[in-house]
Design a protein around this motif. Structure first.
Motif, PDB file in Angstrom:
ATOM      1  N   GLY A  98       8.855   3.969 -10.862  1.00  0.00           N
ATOM      2  CA  GLY A  98       7.783   3.694 -11.742  1.00  0.00           C
ATOM      3  C   GLY A  98       6.425   2.888 -11.420  1.00  0.00           C
ATOM      4  O   GLY A  98       5.700   2.652 -12.079  1.00  0.00           O
ATOM      5  N   VAL A  99       6.745   2.553  -9.890  1.00  0.00           N
ATOM      6  CA  VAL A  99       5.610   1.519  -9.597  1.00  0.00           C
ATOM      7  C   VAL A  99       4.455   2.705  -9.223  1.00  0.00           C
ATOM      8  O   VAL A  99       3.230   1.958  -9.432  1.00  0.00           O
ATOM      9  N   THR A 142       0.301  -7.063  -8.711  1.00  0.00           N
ATOM     10  CA  THR A 142      -0.455  -6.638  -9.649  1.00  0.00           C
ATOM     11  C   THR A 142      -1.520  -5.432  -8.958  1.00  0.00           C
ATOM     12  O   THR A 142      -1.784  -5.611  -7.807  1.00  0.00           O
ATOM     13  N   GLU A 143      -1.781  -4.434  -9.567  1.00  0.00           N
ATOM     14  CA  GLU A 143      -2.307  -3.161  -9.002  1.00  0.00           C
ATOM     15  C   GLU A 143      -3.892  -3.493  -9.039  1.00  0.00           C
ATOM     16  O   GLU A 143      -4.476  -4.182  -9.888  1.00  0.00           O
ATOM     17  N   LEU A 144      -4.569  -3.350  -7.953  1.00  0.00           N
ATOM     18  CA  LEU A 144      -5.821  -3.512  -7.834  1.00  0.00           C
ATOM     19  C   LEU A 144      -7.016  -2.407  -8.203  1.00  0.00           C
ATOM     20  O   LEU A 144      -8.045  -2.722  -8.495  1.00  0.00           O
ATOM     21  N   ASN A 145      -6.649  -1.210  -8.459  1.00  0.00           N
ATOM     22  CA  ASN A 145      -7.302  -0.245  -8.796  1.00  0.00           C
ATOM     23  C   ASN A 145      -8.428  -0.136  -7.734  1.00  0.00           C
ATOM     24  O   ASN A 145      -8.529  -0.018  -6.706  1.00  0.00           O
ATOM     25  N   ILE A 196       0.871  -1.372   0.003  1.00  0.00           N
ATOM     26  CA  ILE A 196       0.064  -0.057  -0.119  1.00  0.00           C
ATOM     27  C   ILE A 196       0.856   1.159  -0.008  1.00  0.00           C
ATOM     28  O   ILE A 196       1.601   1.556   0.782  1.00  0.00           O
ATOM     29  N   TYR A 197       0.948   1.873  -0.934  1.00  0.00           N
ATOM     30  CA  TYR A 197       1.589   3.147  -1.018  1.00  0.00           C
ATOM     31  C   TYR A 197       0.646   4.364  -1.198  1.00  0.00           C
ATOM     32  O   TYR A 197      -0.419   4.421  -1.544  1.00  0.00           O
ATOM     33  N   THR A 221      -1.764   3.594  -4.356  1.00  0.00           N
ATOM     34  CA  THR A 221      -1.394   2.548  -5.269  1.00  0.00           C
ATOM     35  C   THR A 221      -1.374   1.250  -4.427  1.00  0.00           C
ATOM     36  O   THR A 221      -0.762   1.232  -3.561  1.00  0.00           O
ATOM     37  N   VAL A 222      -2.235   0.322  -4.817  1.00  0.00           N
ATOM     38  CA  VAL A 222      -2.464  -0.931  -3.997  1.00  0.00           C
ATOM     39  C   VAL A 222      -2.016  -2.048  -4.877  1.00  0.00           C
ATOM     40  O   VAL A 222      -2.622  -2.190  -5.979  1.00  0.00           O
TER      41      VAL A 222
END
Length: 251
Positions: A215-216, A229-232, A90-91, A223-224
């Motif tokens: 670039g993450v 893999t990003e969850l959006n 979790i960013y 950003t999760v």
């Protein structure tokens, strides 16, 4: 030409009556079909609304949370001993309104899943803002979070989001940060010195630059990532987030 009889008249009346009966029967069938279709549509819409509501309904956090471990780079791990995967990264930025919304909506689910031993959570507090006053607000909060002891870090983390200031005013003032630390149960006198001197500010900014340069972060914070893999939008729907983690844990 033959003469019309009363029998002919009677036959015509019977045919007319039969046609009228047939017409009414067809009309009733059409009405029944329309009503049934409408009812099915209502049920479908209702089911969709129920699913949407249930998938976005927040959980209640359990009293027991998974152990918290602070890392040298400023990240914080929340996981039961031995749980190494899946990893939920979790960013987040303490000044970010969307991050606050994520915490309010799905924060309890994240904590519960970690407490259940279903996931290893890694928090990445960063500063994503470049303009004032939001940048300095974020840096002060991020640096203060680095000062919090592991035992009270999560409570302080939640308090920072609870007290998040508007993006248009100066906030996360140093005396407030110290006071909120006490509210979170921090008693170590070193915490106040650490916060007021902002001794962790440079380390926080360096890590933020490192993350932003990697670039993450593709769409901002939060950003999760689940297993990379990003969850959006899934991250903002507690039921969907829970299922995604359980599916990843089952692999």
């Amino acid at each position: 030409m033959g003469r019309k009889t009363s029998g002919d008249a009677g036959a015509r009346e019977r045919i007319k009556a039969q046609r009228e009966a047939d017409r009414k029967r067809e009309q009733r069938k059409r009405v029944t079909t329309i009503v049934a279709a409408a009812a099915a549509a209502v049920l479908a819409v209702g089911a969709g609304m129920w699913y949407a509501a249930s998938s976005s309904r927040s959980e209640t956090a359990t009293t027991a949370t998974a152990p918290i471990t602070k890392q040298a780079d400023g990240t914080v791990v929340m996981a039961k001993p031995g749980v190494e995967s899946p990893v939920l990264d979790i960013y987040e930025d303490f000044q970010c309104p969307a991050c606050q919304a994520l915490e309010e909506t799905s924060g309890a689910t994240v904590k519960n899943l970690a407490a259940e031993g279903k996931v290893k959570v890694v928090y990445h507090p960063i500063t994503i803002f470049g303009m004032e006053p939001t940048k300095s607000n974020s840096v002060r909060a991020g640096a203060a979070a680095r000062c919090a002891p592991a035992g009270q870090w999560l409570a302080f983390h939640d308090k920072l989001f609870e007290e998040q200031p508007s993006e248009t005013v100066k906030g996360f003032e140093l005396p407030d940060l110290v006071g909120w630390g006490k509210d979170a149960g921090i008693e170590d006198p070193a915490f106040e010195k650490c916060v007021t001197s902002q001794e962790q500010a440079k380390a926080h900014q360096d890590y933020s630059k490192q993350v932003l340069g990697s670039g993450v972060i593709k769409r901002g914070t939060p950003t999760v990532l689940l297993a990379g893999t990003e969850l959006n939008d899934t991250a903002f729907k507690p039921a969907d987030l829970r299922q995604a983690v359980l599916n990843a844990a089952a692999k």
